[in-house]
Design an enzyme around this catalytic site. Structure first.
Site, mmCIF file in Angstrom:
data_model
loop_
_atom_site.group_PDB
_atom_site.id
_atom_site.type_symbol
_atom_site.label_atom_id
_atom_site.label_comp_id
_atom_site.label_asym_id
_atom_site.label_seq_id
_atom_site.Cartn_x
_atom_site.Cartn_y
_atom_site.Cartn_z
ATOM 1 N N ASP A 15 0.880 -1.172 0.000
ATOM 2 C CA ASP A 15 0.000 0.000 0.000
ATOM 3 C C ASP A 15 0.919 1.224 0.000
ATOM 4 O O ASP A 15 2.146 1.088 0.134
ATOM 5 C CB ASP A 15 -0.893 -0.011 1.259
ATOM 6 C CG ASP A 15 -1.784 1.219 1.363
ATOM 7 O OD1 ASP A 15 -2.342 1.648 0.333
ATOM 8 O OD2 ASP A 15 -1.926 1.776 2.473
ATOM 9 N N GLY A 48 -3.218 9.029 -3.289
ATOM 10 C CA GLY A 48 -4.602 9.356 -3.659
ATOM 11 C C GLY A 48 -4.806 10.511 -4.604
ATOM 12 O O GLY A 48 -5.803 10.571 -5.307
ATOM 13 N N CYS A 79 -4.435 -1.518 -1.744
ATOM 14 C CA CYS A 79 -4.647 -0.077 -1.932
ATOM 15 C C CYS A 79 -5.654 0.092 -3.066
ATOM 16 O O CYS A 79 -5.417 -0.382 -4.190
ATOM 17 C CB CYS A 79 -3.315 0.568 -2.310
ATOM 18 S SG CYS A 79 -3.456 2.299 -2.763
ATOM 19 N N ASN A 80 -6.764 0.743 -2.778
ATOM 20 C CA ASN A 80 -7.797 0.957 -3.811
ATOM 21 C C ASN A 80 -7.259 1.820 -4.950
ATOM 22 O O ASN A 80 -7.546 1.564 -6.122
ATOM 23 C CB ASN A 80 -9.006 1.666 -3.193
ATOM 24 C CG ASN A 80 -9.731 0.792 -2.195
ATOM 25 O OD1 ASN A 80 -10.674 0.099 -2.538
ATOM 26 N ND2 ASN A 80 -9.292 0.811 -0.943
ATOM 27 N N CYS A 193 -10.989 3.342 0.931
ATOM 28 C CA CYS A 193 -9.526 3.519 1.024
ATOM 29 C C CYS A 193 -9.101 2.687 2.223
ATOM 30 O O CYS A 193 -9.765 2.717 3.275
ATOM 31 C CB CYS A 193 -9.185 4.990 1.238
ATOM 32 S SG CYS A 193 -7.478 5.289 1.776
ATOM 33 N N THR A 194 -8.010 1.951 2.076
ATOM 34 C CA THR A 194 -7.644 0.996 3.134
ATOM 35 C C THR A 194 -7.171 1.691 4.414
ATOM 36 O O THR A 194 -7.061 1.045 5.457
ATOM 37 C CB THR A 194 -6.562 0.020 2.624
ATOM 38 O OG1 THR A 194 -5.448 0.765 2.103
ATOM 39 C CG2 THR A 194 -7.116 -0.878 1.532
#
Ligand code: DGL
Length: 289
Positions: A15, A48, A79-80, A193-194
């Site tokens: 991530d 992000g 991780c998105n 979001c993680t």
């Protein structure tokens, strides 16, 4: 990909920072015999608000590091934002490596919501991605989603900045509208979001405890188990950990102490984290893969 990975090899997880620990704890619970190598790419975070080229470069560099240095048998992109930007290319580049990504839990949310109104908090990168657009499109008519880009929130969580977290939670939840169980209210909140599962308490205090929170760690862990089972690549039974055996290894391209503290806080594991440098790959080297 290195040819020497096998069932006893570790699973790589990465991530932009500590957020993927929310996925790692689900993986560790689902697959307790497995070894995991976790990379927090904190030296290049946050992800992000970055563009696709940046995210692709980081995803390729970290994946290559995990393959070459740790001979991982599978990769979890925890991780998105990185999943949205890079998972297709990673799968093309490493067709033999099982790769699992994470996406905001819109489908489960549509299935559980009674009011049909669902809040989605995620990074700007995730919400603007084609992958997310397609997911949203596939659920047209199933529910109404209120999308909230949360600039700065993952970074505030990464740095454990309580004042900023509080201010951003208020700002973003107010911007989304009314939460609750009545018609016209959001009864479900997708944590896309993680990093966000770590502030579930702060969010609850703003939107109420009736609201259902959805995160993606458990489905990711199940999918990882499925892929490893299919390939007969689950860790052999004889590697069952003894009390002294540590199955987790942590690496950070940024603040390794912050990562170790996060693993202690969120996983209850007192494991040292190592500081590493993972430079971007040369473009030519990437193309040659
Ligand atoms: N944890 C990451 C995600 O799930 C992003 C955090 C960041 O912005 O770096 O999207």
């Amino acid at each position: 990909m290195s040819t020497s990975s096998g069932p006893a090899s570790p699973i790589g997880v990465f991530d932009s920072g500590i957020g993927g620990i929310s996925v790692l704890r689900a993986l560790h619970a689902e697959l307790p015999l497995e070894r995991f190598v976790y990379v927090a790419d904190a030296g290049h975070a946050p992800y992000g608000e970055r563009d696709d080229a940046y995210l692709l470069a980081r995803a390729h560099a970290v994946t290559r590091y995990l393959i070459e240095r740790h001979t991982v048998k599978a990769l979890v992109v925890a991780c998105n934002t990185a999943t949205a930007a890079a998972i297709r290319e990673l799968r093309q580049t490493y067709p033999d490596l099982p790769i699992v990504g994470i996406e905001p839990a819109l489908k489960p949310a549509a299935a559980v919501s009674k009011t049909g109104l669902i809040g989605v908090m995620a990074t700007r990168g995730t919400l603007n991605s084609d992958k997310f657009g397609n997911l949203l499109q596939s659920l047209r008519g199933a529910a109404t989603f209120v999308l909230q880009p949360c600039d700065g929130l993952a970074d505030a969580i990464e740095h454990n900045d309580a004042i900023k977290i509080e201010a951003l939670c208020i700002q973003y939840t107010q911007a989304m509208g009314a939460f609750g169980l009545k018609l016209g209210e959001m009864d479900t909140l997708v944590l896309g979001c993680t990093h966000y599962p770590f502030i579930a308490d702060q969010l609850s205090a703003k939107v109420g405890t009736d609201v259902v929170y959805l995160e993606g760690g458990v489905p990711v862990a199940r999918q990882t188990r499925r892929l490893l089972t299919e390939r007969q690549a689950l860790a052999p039974e004889q590697t069952r950990p003894g009390a002294q055996t540590e199955r987790l290894a942590f690496f950070s391209t940024g603040d390794a102490t912050a990562l170790a503290m996060a693993s202690l806080r969120w996983m209850g594991r007192n494991v040292a984290a190592n500081a590493i440098d993972i430079p971007n790959l040369q473009a030519a080297r990437r193309l040659a893969c």
